[in-house]
Design a protein around this motif. Structure first.
Motif, PDB file in Angstrom:
ATOM      1  N   MET A   1      41.645  57.219 -21.649  1.00 39.12           N
ATOM      2  CA  MET A   1      40.684  57.302 -20.618  1.00 39.12           C
ATOM      3  C   MET A   1      39.346  56.492 -21.050  1.00 39.12           C
ATOM      4  O   MET A   1      38.973  56.805 -22.281  1.00 39.12           O
ATOM      5  CB  MET A   1      40.208  58.882 -20.440  1.00 39.12           C
ATOM      6  CG  MET A   1      39.160  59.243 -19.427  1.00 39.12           C
ATOM      7  SD  MET A   1      38.928  60.827 -19.079  1.00 39.12           S
ATOM      8  CE  MET A   1      40.238  61.598 -18.445  1.00 39.12           C
ATOM      9  N   SER A   2      38.706  55.830 -20.180  1.00 37.79           N
ATOM     10  CA  SER A   2      37.620  55.046 -20.568  1.00 37.79           C
ATOM     11  C   SER A   2      36.399  55.917 -20.473  1.00 37.79           C
ATOM     12  O   SER A   2      36.167  56.973 -19.689  1.00 37.79           O
ATOM     13  CB  SER A   2      37.281  53.872 -19.487  1.00 37.79           C
ATOM     14  OG  SER A   2      36.997  54.216 -18.350  1.00 37.79           O
ATOM     15  N   ALA A   3      35.326  55.705 -21.193  1.00 37.21           N
ATOM     16  CA  ALA A   3      34.075  56.301 -21.306  1.00 37.21           C
ATOM     17  C   ALA A   3      33.218  56.373 -19.921  1.00 37.21           C
ATOM     18  O   ALA A   3      32.807  57.398 -19.528  1.00 37.21           O
ATOM     19  CB  ALA A   3      33.069  55.752 -22.065  1.00 37.21           C
ATOM     20  N   ALA A   4      33.496  55.263 -19.061  1.00 30.40           N
ATOM     21  CA  ALA A   4      33.035  55.108 -17.658  1.00 30.40           C
ATOM     22  C   ALA A   4      33.639  56.254 -16.802  1.00 30.40           C
ATOM     23  O   ALA A   4      32.991  56.936 -15.899  1.00 30.40           O
ATOM     24  CB  ALA A   4      33.246  53.810 -17.187  1.00 30.40           C
ATOM     25  N   LEU A   5      34.916  56.348 -16.884  1.00 30.36           N
ATOM     26  CA  LEU A   5      35.885  57.282 -16.003  1.00 30.36           C
ATOM     27  C   LEU A   5      35.508  58.723 -16.355  1.00 30.36           C
ATOM     28  O   LEU A   5      35.445  59.552 -15.421  1.00 30.36           O
ATOM     29  CB  LEU A   5      37.536  57.054 -16.373  1.00 30.36           C
ATOM     30  CG  LEU A   5      38.251  58.033 -15.580  1.00 30.36           C
ATOM     31  CD1 LEU A   5      38.050  57.752 -14.035  1.00 30.36           C
ATOM     32  CD2 LEU A   5      39.739  57.762 -15.832  1.00 30.36           C
ATOM     33  N   LEU A   6      35.331  59.018 -17.741  1.00 26.83           N
ATOM     34  CA  LEU A   6      35.048  60.304 -18.054  1.00 26.83           C
ATOM     35  C   LEU A   6      33.383  60.452 -17.537  1.00 26.83           C
ATOM     36  O   LEU A   6      33.298  61.790 -17.185  1.00 26.83           O
ATOM     37  CB  LEU A   6      34.858  60.310 -19.647  1.00 26.83           C
ATOM     38  CG  LEU A   6      34.545  61.777 -20.313  1.00 26.83           C
ATOM     39  CD1 LEU A   6      35.455  62.768 -19.806  1.00 26.83           C
ATOM     40  CD2 LEU A   6      34.356  61.392 -21.735  1.00 26.83           C
TER      41      LEU A   6
ATOM     42  N   ASP B   1      31.983  59.283 -14.892  1.00 31.07           N
ATOM     43  CA  ASP B   1      32.282  59.522 -13.369  1.00 31.07           C
ATOM     44  C   ASP B   1      32.722  60.844 -13.026  1.00 31.07           C
ATOM     45  O   ASP B   1      32.371  61.658 -12.259  1.00 31.07           O
ATOM     46  CB  ASP B   1      33.261  58.623 -12.666  1.00 31.07           C
ATOM     47  CG  ASP B   1      32.608  57.008 -12.635  1.00 31.07           C
ATOM     48  OD1 ASP B   1      31.120  56.991 -12.716  1.00 31.07           O
ATOM     49  OD2 ASP B   1      33.353  56.344 -12.319  1.00 31.07           O
TER      50      ASP B   1
END
Length: 166
Positions: free
Chosen positions: A1-6, A8
């Protein structure tokens, strides 16, 4: 899981949680919350657009050699000092400060220097001290807060230099 998705997921999750709280408090609270949120959204969108367009103009006007020379990765602590001074002198809200930081990164600015710029802007933008903080708080307290905050942009840059980049 990418930081941006987390990020969001956390942001939208907090919006859903606050919406649920407003819904549970009743239809009047929910209606008033939606109205206030819509008005805030309508008021902020033009500012964001102007900030993004303005940062594009800044990127076009300032030569890349200036940015890489003053704030580039090889500018070291002199670049950090220059970034702190520029951050303190930059007028405007977060849309302007963060947009200029993003432009500087895209134009070849070093991560520690741009981080120092943004932190300095957030802590002691000079016009904000004069126009907002001093009228509402004792001047002595405001200047003390600013003086105590001076090490933080340098500390942020030092940490960024130690880990490679933020």
């Amino acid at each position: 899981m990418s930081a941006a998705l987390l990020i969001d997921i956390l942001l939208w999750g907090s919006v859903a949680a606050v919406g649920l709280i407003a819904y549970r408090r009743g239809p009047k609270v929910m209606t008033a919350s939606l109205r206030e949120g819509a008005l805030d959204f309508i008021n902020i969108v033009p500012r964001i657009a102007l900030g993004v367009i303005g940062s594009g103009y800044i990127a076009a006007v300032i030569p890349q050699q200036v940015i890489t020379g003053w704030l580039g990765p090889n500018s070291g602590w002199l670049g950090v000092l220059t970034a702190v001074i520029a951050g303190a002198a930059t007028p405007g809200g977060p849309v302007v400060g963060f947009s200029i930081g993003a432009v500087a990164l895209r134009a070849g600015g070093g991560s520690p220097q741009v981080l120092a710029y943004v932190v300095a802007w957030a802590l002691f933008a000079f016009q904000r001290l004069l126009l907002w903080e001093i009228p509402f708080m004792p001047a002595r307290f405001v200047w003390f807060r600013a003086a105590v905050s001076v090490p933080f942009p340098f500390l942020a840059a030092a940490i960024a230099m130690a880990i490679g980049k933020p």
